[in-house]
Design a protein around this motif. Structure first.
Motif, PDB file in Angstrom:
ATOM      1  N   ASP A  39       0.985  -1.142  -0.020  1.00 28.14           N
ATOM      2  CA  ASP A  39      -0.003   0.086   0.032  1.00 28.14           C
ATOM      3  C   ASP A  39       0.896   1.275   0.045  1.00 28.14           C
ATOM      4  O   ASP A  39       1.870   1.251  -0.290  1.00 28.14           O
ATOM      5  N   TRP A  40       0.159   2.305  -0.048  1.00 27.52           N
ATOM      6  CA  TRP A  40       0.947   3.607   0.270  1.00 27.52           C
ATOM      7  C   TRP A  40       0.867   3.988   1.853  1.00 27.52           C
ATOM      8  O   TRP A  40      -0.163   4.021   2.362  1.00 27.52           O
ATOM      9  N   PRO A  41       1.853   4.491   2.507  1.00 24.37           N
ATOM     10  CA  PRO A  41       3.264   4.656   1.990  1.00 24.37           C
ATOM     11  C   PRO A  41       4.073   3.382   1.985  1.00 24.37           C
ATOM     12  O   PRO A  41       5.380   3.562   1.777  1.00 24.37           O
ATOM     13  N   GLY A  42       3.691   1.988   2.128  1.00 26.18           N
ATOM     14  CA  GLY A  42       4.471   1.188   2.295  1.00 26.18           C
ATOM     15  C   GLY A  42       4.441   0.395   3.767  1.00 26.18           C
ATOM     16  O   GLY A  42       5.314  -0.537   4.021  1.00 26.18           O
ATOM     17  N   GLU A  43       3.354   0.452   4.318  1.00 30.10           N
ATOM     18  CA  GLU A  43       3.056  -0.122   5.722  1.00 30.10           C
ATOM     19  C   GLU A  43       2.590  -1.424   5.726  1.00 30.10           C
ATOM     20  O   GLU A  43       2.615  -2.208   6.768  1.00 30.10           O
ATOM     21  N   ARG A  44       1.533  -1.771   4.780  1.00 33.50           N
ATOM     22  CA  ARG A  44       1.053  -2.999   4.620  1.00 33.50           C
ATOM     23  C   ARG A  44       1.518  -3.763   3.510  1.00 33.50           C
ATOM     24  O   ARG A  44       1.317  -3.167   2.171  1.00 33.50           O
ATOM     25  N   THR A  45       1.765  -5.031   3.653  1.00 31.57           N
ATOM     26  CA  THR A  45       2.065  -5.992   2.432  1.00 31.57           C
ATOM     27  C   THR A  45       1.231  -7.103   2.415  1.00 31.57           C
ATOM     28  O   THR A  45       1.015  -7.506   3.707  1.00 31.57           O
ATOM     29  N   THR A  46       1.098  -7.783   1.234  1.00 30.94           N
ATOM     30  CA  THR A  46       0.302  -8.857   1.011  1.00 30.94           C
ATOM     31  C   THR A  46       1.187  -9.849   0.205  1.00 30.94           C
ATOM     32  O   THR A  46       1.856  -9.202  -0.597  1.00 30.94           O
ATOM     33  N   TYR A  47       1.209 -11.110   0.438  1.00 32.44           N
ATOM     34  CA  TYR A  47       1.685 -12.112  -0.512  1.00 32.44           C
ATOM     35  C   TYR A  47       0.903 -13.274  -0.767  1.00 32.44           C
ATOM     36  O   TYR A  47      -0.059 -13.718  -0.071  1.00 32.44           O
ATOM     37  N   ALA A  48       1.363 -13.731  -2.127  1.00 37.62           N
ATOM     38  CA  ALA A  48       0.904 -15.002  -2.394  1.00 37.62           C
ATOM     39  C   ALA A  48       1.285 -16.220  -1.269  1.00 37.62           C
ATOM     40  O   ALA A  48       2.453 -16.030  -1.083  1.00 37.62           O
ATOM     41  N   ASP A  49       0.354 -17.278  -1.175  1.00 36.20           N
ATOM     42  CA  ASP A  49       1.108 -18.171  -0.189  1.00 36.20           C
ATOM     43  C   ASP A  49       2.446 -18.876  -0.717  1.00 36.20           C
ATOM     44  O   ASP A  49       3.155 -19.332   0.078  1.00 36.20           O
ATOM     45  N   SER A  50       2.399 -19.054  -2.189  1.00 40.62           N
ATOM     46  CA  SER A  50       3.587 -19.562  -2.441  1.00 40.62           C
ATOM     47  C   SER A  50       4.986 -18.832  -2.599  1.00 40.62           C
ATOM     48  O   SER A  50       5.675 -19.444  -2.720  1.00 40.62           O
ATOM     49  N   VAL A  51       4.693 -17.692  -2.039  1.00 47.07           N
ATOM     50  CA  VAL A  51       5.976 -16.954  -1.969  1.00 47.07           C
ATOM     51  C   VAL A  51       6.216 -16.301  -0.398  1.00 47.07           C
ATOM     52  O   VAL A  51       7.183 -15.784  -0.008  1.00 47.07           O
ATOM     53  N   GLN A  52       5.088 -16.531   0.372  1.00 49.48           N
ATOM     54  CA  GLN A  52       5.282 -15.967   1.464  1.00 49.48           C
ATOM     55  C   GLN A  52       6.488 -16.674   2.482  1.00 49.48           C
ATOM     56  O   GLN A  52       6.697 -17.837   2.431  1.00 49.48           O
ATOM     57  N   GLY A  53       7.129 -15.552   3.028  1.00 49.48           N
ATOM     58  CA  GLY A  53       8.683 -15.795   3.747  1.00 49.48           C
ATOM     59  C   GLY A  53       9.790 -16.074   2.889  1.00 49.48           C
ATOM     60  O   GLY A  53      10.808 -16.162   3.400  1.00 49.48           O
ATOM     61  N   ARG A  54       9.689 -16.008   1.449  1.00 47.02           N
ATOM     62  CA  ARG A  54      10.809 -16.022   0.546  1.00 47.02           C
ATOM     63  C   ARG A  54      10.872 -14.703  -0.193  1.00 47.02           C
ATOM     64  O   ARG A  54      12.129 -14.210  -0.453  1.00 47.02           O
ATOM     65  N   PHE A  55       9.766 -14.214  -0.429  1.00 46.25           N
ATOM     66  CA  PHE A  55       9.930 -12.770  -1.321  1.00 46.25           C
ATOM     67  C   PHE A  55       9.363 -11.671  -0.534  1.00 46.25           C
ATOM     68  O   PHE A  55       8.662 -11.882   0.609  1.00 46.25           O
ATOM     69  N   THR A  56       9.803 -10.681  -0.512  1.00 39.31           N
ATOM     70  CA  THR A  56       9.517  -9.279   0.141  1.00 39.31           C
ATOM     71  C   THR A  56       9.577  -8.338  -0.900  1.00 39.31           C
ATOM     72  O   THR A  56      10.177  -7.916  -1.580  1.00 39.31           O
ATOM     73  N   ILE A  57       8.363  -7.667  -0.736  1.00 45.02           N
ATOM     74  CA  ILE A  57       8.018  -6.382  -1.504  1.00 45.02           C
ATOM     75  C   ILE A  57       8.216  -5.164  -0.833  1.00 45.02           C
ATOM     76  O   ILE A  57       8.035  -5.033   0.292  1.00 45.02           O
ATOM     77  N   ALA A  58       8.556  -4.001  -1.361  1.00 42.22           N
ATOM     78  CA  ALA A  58       9.171  -2.787  -0.597  1.00 42.22           C
ATOM     79  C   ALA A  58       9.003  -1.632  -1.796  1.00 42.22           C
ATOM     80  O   ALA A  58       9.054  -2.038  -2.833  1.00 42.22           O
ATOM     81  N   ARG A  59       8.680  -0.416  -1.243  1.00 45.22           N
ATOM     82  CA  ARG A  59       8.724   0.590  -2.054  1.00 45.22           C
ATOM     83  C   ARG A  59       9.756   1.832  -1.547  1.00 45.22           C
ATOM     84  O   ARG A  59       9.748   2.122  -0.387  1.00 45.22           O
ATOM     85  N   ASP A  60      10.235   2.589  -2.506  1.00 43.65           N
ATOM     86  CA  ASP A  60      11.122   3.653  -2.252  1.00 43.65           C
ATOM     87  C   ASP A  60      10.249   4.959  -2.738  1.00 43.65           C
ATOM     88  O   ASP A  60      10.363   5.232  -3.790  1.00 43.65           O
ATOM     89  N   ASN A  61       9.702   5.728  -1.929  1.00 42.17           N
ATOM     90  CA  ASN A  61       8.949   6.686  -2.286  1.00 42.17           C
ATOM     91  C   ASN A  61       9.669   7.896  -2.702  1.00 42.17           C
ATOM     92  O   ASN A  61       8.764   8.963  -3.072  1.00 42.17           O
ATOM     93  N   VAL A  62      10.935   8.252  -2.537  1.00 37.65           N
ATOM     94  CA  VAL A  62      11.731   9.016  -2.991  1.00 37.65           C
ATOM     95  C   VAL A  62      12.230   8.699  -4.410  1.00 37.65           C
ATOM     96  O   VAL A  62      12.077   9.761  -5.335  1.00 37.65           O
ATOM     97  N   LYS A  63      12.491   7.490  -4.746  1.00 32.77           N
ATOM     98  CA  LYS A  63      12.745   7.190  -6.096  1.00 32.77           C
ATOM     99  C   LYS A  63      11.736   6.584  -6.853  1.00 32.77           C
ATOM    100  O   LYS A  63      11.995   6.292  -8.027  1.00 32.77           O
ATOM    101  N   ASN A  64      10.574   6.646  -6.328  1.00 31.44           N
ATOM    102  CA  ASN A  64       9.405   6.356  -7.082  1.00 31.44           C
ATOM    103  C   ASN A  64       9.519   4.743  -7.897  1.00 31.44           C
ATOM    104  O   ASN A  64       9.432   4.496  -8.966  1.00 31.44           O
ATOM    105  N   THR A  65      10.082   3.916  -7.010  1.00 32.19           N
ATOM    106  CA  THR A  65      10.444   2.713  -7.257  1.00 32.19           C
ATOM    107  C   THR A  65       9.713   1.578  -6.496  1.00 32.19           C
ATOM    108  O   THR A  65      10.041   1.728  -4.940  1.00 32.19           O
ATOM    109  N   VAL A  66       9.445   0.493  -6.786  1.00 30.39           N
ATOM    110  CA  VAL A  66       8.631  -0.605  -5.993  1.00 30.39           C
ATOM    111  C   VAL A  66       9.830  -1.839  -6.199  1.00 30.39           C
ATOM    112  O   VAL A  66      10.309  -2.053  -7.654  1.00 30.39           O
TER     113      VAL A  66
END
Length: 120
Positions: free
Chosen positions: A52-79
């Motif tokens: 979400d914005w600004p990046g406090e809540r994340t959700t994952y598919a069960d198949s990647v939970q614990g292995r993948f991490t999503i993050a966003r840099d709101n200064v660089k406009n990059t996820v």
């Protein structure tokens, strides 16, 4: 509207790691929730992770939970999608997606995709 460009895909051995990046431009990044999806050959596109914005809540598919991490840099406009302990079944084209906050459940904005291949 926002424009999305992915990078960072490649070939990696099972157990390895990759980090995908998605650069957003053309609109105010703070207006968007962001997600990663993937599509393997012969399969439907599936949700991988969302943030979400600004990046406090994340959700994952069960198949990647614990292995993948999503993050966003709101200064660089990059996820980012940090992918660890990769498996051959993670092989797919990975797409970055965006939707305006409060606009509904669909994802109208997509990048061109980046290929990830995991060898056994």
């Amino acid at each position: 509207q926002v424009r999305l460009v992915e990078s960072g895909g490649g070939l990696v051995q099972a157990g390895g790691s990759l980090r995908l990046s998605c650069k957003a431009s053309g609109d105010t990044f703070s207006r968007y929730e962001m997600g990663w999806f993937r599509q393997a050959p012969g399969k439907e596109r599936e949700f991988v992770a969302g943030i979400d914005w600004p990046g406090e809540r994340t959700t994952y598919a069960d198949s990647v939970q614990g292995r993948f991490t999503i993050a966003r840099d709101n200064v660089k406009n990059t996820v980012y999608l940090q992918m660890n302990t990769l498996k051959p079944e993670d092989t797919a084209v990975y797409y970055c997606a965006g939707r305006q906050i409060g606009a509904g459940p669909g994802w109208p904005y997509w990048g061109q995709g980046t290929q990830v291949a995991v060898s056994s």
